[in-house]
Design a protein around this motif. Structure first.
Motif, PDB file in Angstrom:
ATOM      1  N   LEU A 231       0.832  -1.205   0.000  1.00  0.00           N
ATOM      2  CA  LEU A 231       0.000   0.000   0.000  1.00  0.00           C
ATOM      3  C   LEU A 231       0.868   1.256   0.000  1.00  0.00           C
ATOM      4  CD1 LEU A 231      -2.763  -0.917   2.627  1.00  0.00           C
ATOM      5  CD2 LEU A 231      -3.075  -0.714   0.156  1.00  0.00           C
ATOM      6  N   GLN A 232       0.261   2.364  -0.404  1.00  0.00           N
ATOM      7  CA  GLN A 232       0.827   3.693  -0.290  1.00  0.00           C
ATOM      8  C   GLN A 232      -0.222   4.586   0.372  1.00  0.00           C
ATOM      9  OE1 GLN A 232       3.934   4.525  -1.195  1.00  0.00           O
ATOM     10  NE2 GLN A 232       4.402   2.489  -2.027  1.00  0.00           N
ATOM     11  N   LEU A 233       0.240   5.709   0.938  1.00  0.00           N
ATOM     12  CA  LEU A 233      -0.726   6.658   1.476  1.00  0.00           C
ATOM     13  C   LEU A 233      -1.664   7.140   0.376  1.00  0.00           C
ATOM     14  CD1 LEU A 233       1.117   8.920   4.071  1.00  0.00           C
ATOM     15  CD2 LEU A 233      -0.468   7.050   4.467  1.00  0.00           C
ATOM     16  N   ASN A 234      -2.918   7.369   0.754  1.00  0.00           N
ATOM     17  CA  ASN A 234      -4.019   7.786  -0.120  1.00  0.00           C
ATOM     18  C   ASN A 234      -4.556   6.640  -0.967  1.00  0.00           C
ATOM     19  OD1 ASN A 234      -3.929  10.520   0.760  1.00  0.00           O
ATOM     20  ND2 ASN A 234      -2.182  10.868  -0.620  1.00  0.00           N
ATOM     21  N   ASP A 235      -4.010   5.421  -0.781  1.00  0.00           N
ATOM     22  CA  ASP A 235      -4.618   4.255  -1.407  1.00  0.00           C
ATOM     23  C   ASP A 235      -5.884   3.863  -0.646  1.00  0.00           C
ATOM     24  OD1 ASP A 235      -2.656   4.158  -3.275  1.00  0.00           O
ATOM     25  OD2 ASP A 235      -1.610   2.415  -2.447  1.00  0.00           O
ATOM     26  N   THR A 236      -6.620   2.936  -1.241  1.00  0.00           N
ATOM     27  CA  THR A 236      -7.862   2.465  -0.615  1.00  0.00           C
ATOM     28  C   THR A 236      -7.602   1.147   0.105  1.00  0.00           C
ATOM     29  OG1 THR A 236      -9.251   3.539  -2.275  1.00  0.00           O
ATOM     30  CG2 THR A 236     -10.234   1.733  -1.034  1.00  0.00           C
ATOM     31  N   LEU A 237      -8.097   1.050   1.321  1.00  0.00           N
ATOM     32  CA  LEU A 237      -8.005  -0.179   2.106  1.00  0.00           C
ATOM     33  C   LEU A 237      -9.422  -0.633   2.425  1.00  0.00           C
ATOM     34  CD1 LEU A 237      -6.393  -2.277   3.793  1.00  0.00           C
ATOM     35  CD2 LEU A 237      -6.566  -0.672   5.713  1.00  0.00           C
ATOM     36  N   THR A 238      -9.714  -1.872   2.112  1.00  0.00           N
ATOM     37  CA  THR A 238     -11.057  -2.401   2.356  1.00  0.00           C
ATOM     38  C   THR A 238     -11.068  -3.166   3.676  1.00  0.00           C
ATOM     39  OG1 THR A 238     -11.465  -2.600  -0.009  1.00  0.00           O
ATOM     40  CG2 THR A 238     -12.909  -3.844   1.462  1.00  0.00           C
ATOM     41  N   VAL A 239     -11.921  -2.708   4.589  1.00  0.00           N
ATOM     42  CA  VAL A 239     -12.116  -3.389   5.874  1.00  0.00           C
ATOM     43  C   VAL A 239     -13.519  -3.974   5.846  1.00  0.00           C
ATOM     44  CG1 VAL A 239     -12.197  -3.160   8.378  1.00  0.00           C
ATOM     45  CG2 VAL A 239     -10.568  -1.781   7.053  1.00  0.00           C
ATOM     46  N   GLY A 240     -13.601  -5.303   5.766  1.00  0.00           N
ATOM     47  CA  GLY A 240     -14.907  -5.926   5.614  1.00  0.00           C
ATOM     48  C   GLY A 240     -15.502  -5.556   4.269  1.00  0.00           C
ATOM     49  N   GLU A 241     -16.589  -4.811   4.288  1.00  0.00           N
ATOM     50  CA  GLU A 241     -17.243  -4.384   3.061  1.00  0.00           C
ATOM     51  C   GLU A 241     -17.107  -2.883   2.831  1.00  0.00           C
ATOM     52  OE1 GLU A 241     -21.250  -5.605   3.408  1.00  0.00           O
ATOM     53  OE2 GLU A 241     -20.805  -7.747   3.580  1.00  0.00           O
ATOM     54  N   LYS A 242     -16.293  -2.204   3.633  1.00  0.00           N
ATOM     55  CA  LYS A 242     -16.171  -0.753   3.551  1.00  0.00           C
ATOM     56  C   LYS A 242     -14.793  -0.370   3.022  1.00  0.00           C
ATOM     57  CE  LYS A 242     -17.229   3.597   4.487  1.00  0.00           C
ATOM     58  NZ  LYS A 242     -18.289   4.348   3.764  1.00  0.00           N
ATOM     59  N   ALA A 243     -14.771   0.412   1.925  1.00  0.00           N
ATOM     60  CA  ALA A 243     -13.517   0.921   1.371  1.00  0.00           C
ATOM     61  C   ALA A 243     -13.175   2.241   2.047  1.00  0.00           C
ATOM     62  CB  ALA A 243     -13.636   1.100  -0.137  1.00  0.00           C
ATOM     63  N   LEU A 244     -11.954   2.334   2.602  1.00  0.00           N
ATOM     64  CA  LEU A 244     -11.529   3.514   3.341  1.00  0.00           C
ATOM     65  C   LEU A 244     -10.227   4.050   2.749  1.00  0.00           C
ATOM     66  CD1 LEU A 244     -12.116   2.017   6.904  1.00  0.00           C
ATOM     67  CD2 LEU A 244     -13.578   3.675   5.762  1.00  0.00           C
ATOM     68  N   LYS A 245     -10.057   5.343   2.823  1.00  0.00           N
ATOM     69  CA  LYS A 245      -8.854   5.984   2.295  1.00  0.00           C
ATOM     70  C   LYS A 245      -7.779   6.033   3.383  1.00  0.00           C
ATOM     71  CE  LYS A 245      -7.235  10.253   0.097  1.00  0.00           C
ATOM     72  NZ  LYS A 245      -7.610  11.616  -0.346  1.00  0.00           N
ATOM     73  N   VAL A 246      -6.599   5.499   3.090  1.00  0.00           N
ATOM     74  CA  VAL A 246      -5.484   5.506   4.044  1.00  0.00           C
ATOM     75  C   VAL A 246      -4.839   6.890   4.019  1.00  0.00           C
ATOM     76  CG1 VAL A 246      -3.279   4.481   4.658  1.00  0.00           C
ATOM     77  CG2 VAL A 246      -5.097   3.049   3.700  1.00  0.00           C
ATOM     78  N   THR A 247      -4.935   7.640   5.121  1.00  0.00           N
ATOM     79  CA  THR A 247      -4.450   9.025   5.140  1.00  0.00           C
ATOM     80  C   THR A 247      -3.234   9.247   6.032  1.00  0.00           C
ATOM     81  OG1 THR A 247      -6.050   9.535   6.883  1.00  0.00           O
ATOM     82  CG2 THR A 247      -6.730   9.942   4.598  1.00  0.00           C
ATOM     83  N   ARG A 248      -3.076   8.455   7.098  1.00  0.00           N
ATOM     84  CA  ARG A 248      -1.942   8.686   8.010  1.00  0.00           C
ATOM     85  C   ARG A 248      -1.404   7.341   8.493  1.00  0.00           C
ATOM     86  NH1 ARG A 248       0.231  13.495   7.830  1.00  0.00           N
ATOM     87  NH2 ARG A 248       1.072  13.211   9.942  1.00  0.00           N
ATOM     88  N   LEU A 249      -0.141   7.383   8.978  1.00  0.00           N
ATOM     89  CA  LEU A 249       0.483   6.222   9.598  1.00  0.00           C
ATOM     90  C   LEU A 249       0.552   6.450  11.103  1.00  0.00           C
ATOM     91  CD1 LEU A 249       3.457   5.614   7.132  1.00  0.00           C
ATOM     92  CD2 LEU A 249       1.188   4.545   7.113  1.00  0.00           C
ATOM     93  N   ILE A 250       0.058   5.504  11.875  1.00  0.00           N
ATOM     94  CA  ILE A 250       0.025   5.645  13.337  1.00  0.00           C
ATOM     95  C   ILE A 250       1.424   5.380  13.899  1.00  0.00           C
ATOM     96  CG2 ILE A 250      -0.986   4.805  15.488  1.00  0.00           C
ATOM     97  CD1 ILE A 250      -3.391   3.855  13.843  1.00  0.00           C
ATOM     98  N   SER A 251       1.955   6.373  14.631  1.00  0.00           N
ATOM     99  CA  SER A 251       3.256   6.188  15.293  1.00  0.00           C
ATOM    100  C   SER A 251       3.122   6.036  16.798  1.00  0.00           C
ATOM    101  CB  SER A 251       4.184   7.365  14.981  1.00  0.00           C
ATOM    102  OG  SER A 251       3.605   8.595  15.402  1.00  0.00           O
ATOM    103  N   TYR A 252       2.005   6.521  17.372  1.00  0.00           N
ATOM    104  CA  TYR A 252       1.799   6.352  18.816  1.00  0.00           C
ATOM    105  C   TYR A 252       0.305   6.324  19.099  1.00  0.00           C
ATOM    106  CZ  TYR A 252       1.542   7.324  23.790  1.00  0.00           C
ATOM    107  OH  TYR A 252       1.247   7.257  25.131  1.00  0.00           O
TER     108      TYR A 252
END
Length: 826
Positions: A151-172
């Protein structure tokens, strides 16, 4: 009212003449020191709890496999509690032809209530701080998911049946937990998107958490109301139960801060007792005159009681104000280490300060004052008549009661209170008798000594009881200071030992036996030190001596938390280094069927060596005999277990392995290929938890160092109080010797000899008392091995000689300058 006005007039006269300066100063130090420490410790503790609450994302958390009842949330609203909600569950993600098990966390808009989220962008350089989670339609993910799912940032990630936009990386993530739901890489979504994913279905393994913040009173009321309504699968989390690695550190710091207050109180109390003794002796003539004018013994006691009550209230208020200012000064000195948000000072600390001041004053000053009621009226004509001293049992009883009460107040531990008071009193009593015998034998040496030495030692031998009192006073002061310093050093060394620079910052679990050797080789080849590989079998404790374990657990206790879920069971031929046997004997490695139980859990469930424990492992039953109980240090960031079995006991049960290890920043790129090679292994990174834990310990360390200075200041008050308690007699004797031809150098030399011997005796007494009390604390309370402290045998006598000599010489420096004729006429 006439007697009250007379008491105030006498008090004002003594204040103007300086009679009460030392007494008020000693009480001011006691109240100021105790109040500042109480305020500082209270604020620091509540600040630490607020900061530590970041690990839960709230002050109070309700957790379980089901959401909270609407009635419970309505009760929280009624108590003006703010709330947030999180829902965690495992989910298999499929993107770009790659699969990865992830831990999905849906958060409400108000999450987190405590702490903040930290995220990074694609280049992992700039870290942003946010006080809320992702917006609806977005997903924040763990950086490990980028290579795992291509994946890259701003790609789409599907969780279950919902497509979500990946916007940030969690560091804490403030409430990143060490349970099943946090082992896998994190995906954080908005709670409003949860229903659209369709991932949570009946039978899904879901973890619901409701966080609450509010006033301490409202939280306590809500917790008390909520506990009886919980079902067995739900629990209320707090920092001590849910985060034992932090809870134990905070608890030990609380004990030390409380004992530091007792040390300051004890030392200042000794100074009060000595200055009150001088005060009462200087008022023998005034009291005799009042007796001649018709005052009864009861009226004499009431007269001075009123004076000391007014003095105690006024000085305690001044001490509270001083303590209030001092704790602000401490926080200013520590502002670079402390969080931006600090807890407000507690008003009750002022009430405790005033009460402590009055208790200290009466506990240590009453015995000398009671001598005034026994002053005979005939002393007006015969100045040599002095009242008999008060009962020694009264002196020791009042002082011991005050100190014991304060120790119990600050520690809440009867065992610790008895260990300190009982051992200390017994040692001081024995050594006091020994000192009396030594002083008696020393009289035979006087004819063989030079004139200067003879006069120096005669100052100690002339009034044996007073000399023993001074030696005991200095000895108690040095003992209290040595105990405070030693426990501080042990506490800090313990923390450093448990959290070295190379402390494990990653946990690897679910290592299959078939992959164990290869996984070990990979760590070794990349020079990654592991803490040891432990086999893990999941099982549940069900019976104790044939009795169902539920019959022994209490609501919301450690026992209930451990018996309502499966435990990680392991076996080993020897225990981890930080596990110490507290009861029972070590097993023989070739005898299966034995188990070692963690001590706190055993105490909660009433388990003792020799008991029979029954377990269920899957659909099988297992019985083992308790061989011993162990103390476990949960704050070492290494694998720890409630139950450790002897080798051979768990043979035949399916097991996986776990370990912990330390990765430097440069080595963290080893994780993606390692996880790719071992897809069944899950790795939990605890670097952020470790850093925040170190920050808390650094703050506590600085606080402890500064609090030690209060004990040192109180110690100097004792030194000067002891010198000034005999100043009148020294001035008179100096004038007589000067009249008989003694030179000033002769007086100075004899004073130095007297103070050196006094300091050396007090130092040796303090060394014996300190070692005795430390032995009791280590072996009976802390359950750790005791070793003699060689440096104490060198340091305390040296400190005693130096401190007493310098303070004594400074206090009596005016004695040799007094004109003999003026002193004798006065």
């Amino acid at each position: 009212m006439t007697r009250f006005r007379l008491a105030l007039k006498l008090l004002w006269r003594d204040a103007r003449s300086g009679e009460l300066t030392l007494l008020a100063l000693a009480l001011l130090i006691a109240v100021g020191g105790t109040t500042s420490i109480s305020l500082f410790a209270d604020r620091l503790q509540r600040t630490m709890n607020l900061q530590a609450a970041e690990f839960l994302a709230g002050d109070l958390v309700l957790a379980g496999p089901a959401p909270a009842s609407p009635q419970w949330l309505a009760k929280a609203d009624e108590l003006a509690l703010s709330g947030s909600q999180t829902v965690e569950f495992p989910s298999m993600l499929l993107e770009n032809g790659e699969m990865q098990l992830a831990s999905v966390k849906a958060v409400s808009a108000s999450y987190p209530l405590r702490g903040r989220l930290k995220t990074r962008d694609a280049d992992l350089q700039d870290e942003s701080v946010a006080d809320h989670g992702p917006a609806a339609g977005e997903a924040w993910i763990d950086k490990r998911l980028l290579p795992a799912l291509k994946l890259q940032l701003n790609d789409t990630l599907t969780v279950g049946e919902k497509a979500l936009k990946v916007t940030r990386l969690i560091s804490y993530e403030p409430d990143k937990r060490g349970d099943f739901y946090s082992f896998s890489p994190r995906v954080m979504v908005h709670l409003d998107d949860l229903a659209a994913t369709g991932a949570v279905q009946p039978g899904s393994r879901v973890h619901y958490a409701h966080q609450f913040i509010g006033s301490e009173q409202a939280l306590a009321e809500f917790k008390a109301w909520l506990q009886p309504n919980l079902n067995p699968s739900q629990k209320i989390l707090d920092i001590r139960r849910d985060r034992p690695e932090l809870g134990s550190a905070l608890q030990r710091a609380e004990r030390y801060l409380g004992l530091s207050s007792v040390v300051v109180t004890l030392i200042s109390g000794v100074a009060i007792a000595m200055t009150t003794r001088r005060y009462s002796e200087r008022h023998f003539n005034t009291t005799a005159l009042l007796r001649c004018l018709g005052c009864t013994q009861a009226e004499i006691v009431r007269l001075y009681a009123v004076q000391f009550l007014v003095l105690g209230l006024a000085t305690s208020l001044a001490g509270c104000a001083l303590g209030w200012l001092a704790q602000y000064g401490l926080f200013q000195l520590l502002k670079n280490l402390l969080p931006e948000t600090l807890a407000d000072p507690g008003e009750l600390a002022i009430v405790y300060g005033i009460a402590t001041g009055l208790i200290i004053l009466w506990g240590f000053a009453l015995p000398p004052l009671l001598r005034l009621q026994a002053v005979p009226p005939l002393r007006v004509l015969r100045r040599e008549l002095e009242p008999l001293p008060g009962s020694g049992w009264l002196v020791y009883g009042l002082a011991a009661s005050v100190v014991a009460g304060l120790i119990w107040r600050y520690t809440g531990d009867p065992k610790l209170t008895f260990a300190i008071i009982g051992t200390g009193f017994a040692v001081l009593l024995i050594l006091g008798l020994a000192i009396q015998g030594i002083l008696h034998l020393s009289r035979r040496l006087l004819p063989r000594l030079g004139l200067v030495w003879r006069f120096g030692l005669r100052g100690l031998l002339r009034d044996g009881r007073a000399s023993i009192g001074q030696i005991l006073a200095f000895g108690i002061t040095l003992t209290a200071m040595a105990l405070s310093f030693n426990v501080r050093s042990h506490l800090l060394d313990d923390w450093r030992r448990q959290l070295p620079d190379q402390a494990p910052n990653h946990f690897a679990i679910n290592i299959l036996p078939s992959s164990l050797a290869d996984f070990q080789d990979d760590l070794s080849r990349n020079q990654v030190p592991d803490s040891h590989f432990y086999p893990v079998v999941r099982g549940r404790l069900v019976t104790i001596n044939g009795e169902a374990v539920q019959g022994r657990v209490s609501k919301d206790s450690q026992g209930e938390a451990a018996t309502q879920r499966e435990l990680s069971l392991t076996w080993a031929d020897r225990f981890p280094e930080d596990n110490q046997i507290t009861d029972g004997a070590a097993w023989q490695a070739d005898r299966p069927g034995q188990v070692s139980v963690e001590k706190k859990l055993a105490d909660n469930l009433g388990i003792r060596p020799g008991d029979q424990l029954g377990f269920t492992v899957g659909d099988a039953q297992l019985t083992a005999t308790v061989a011993n109980l162990r103390s476990v240090q949960w704050d070492t960031m290494r694998p720890n277990f409630y139950m450790i079995f002897s080798p051979g006991t768990l043979t035949g049960f399916p097991a996986t392995y776990m370990t912990s290890f330390h990765l430097t920043e440069a080595q963290k790129n080893l994780l993606p290929p390692l996880l790719k090679k071992y897809p069944a292994v899950t790795v939990l990174e605890v670097e952020q938890i470790l850093q925040q834990f170190r920050t808390i310990l650094a703050q506590l360390t600085q606080a402890i160092n500064l609090i030690l200075y209060f004990a040192l200041a109180a110690g100097f008050s004792v030194l000067f109080a002891a010198v000034y308690s005999t100043l009148d007699q020294r001035i008179y004797e100096g004038a007589l010797l000067r009249t008989l031809g003694a030179r000033r150098s002769f007086l100075r030399s004899s004073h130095l000899i007297e103070f050196c011997v006094l300091g050396l005796s007090a130092g040796l007494l303090a060394t014996l008392a300190t070692e005795s009390i430390l032995y009791m604390l280590y072996t009976r309370v802390m359950q750790i091995q005791f070793q003699a402290h060689v440096y104490l045998w060198l340091a305390l006598p040296a400190v005693g000689v130096t401190g007493v000599t310098l303070a004594g010489y400074w206090g009596v420096r005016h004695v040799v300058r007094q004109a003999p004729l003026r002193v004798l006429r006065r």
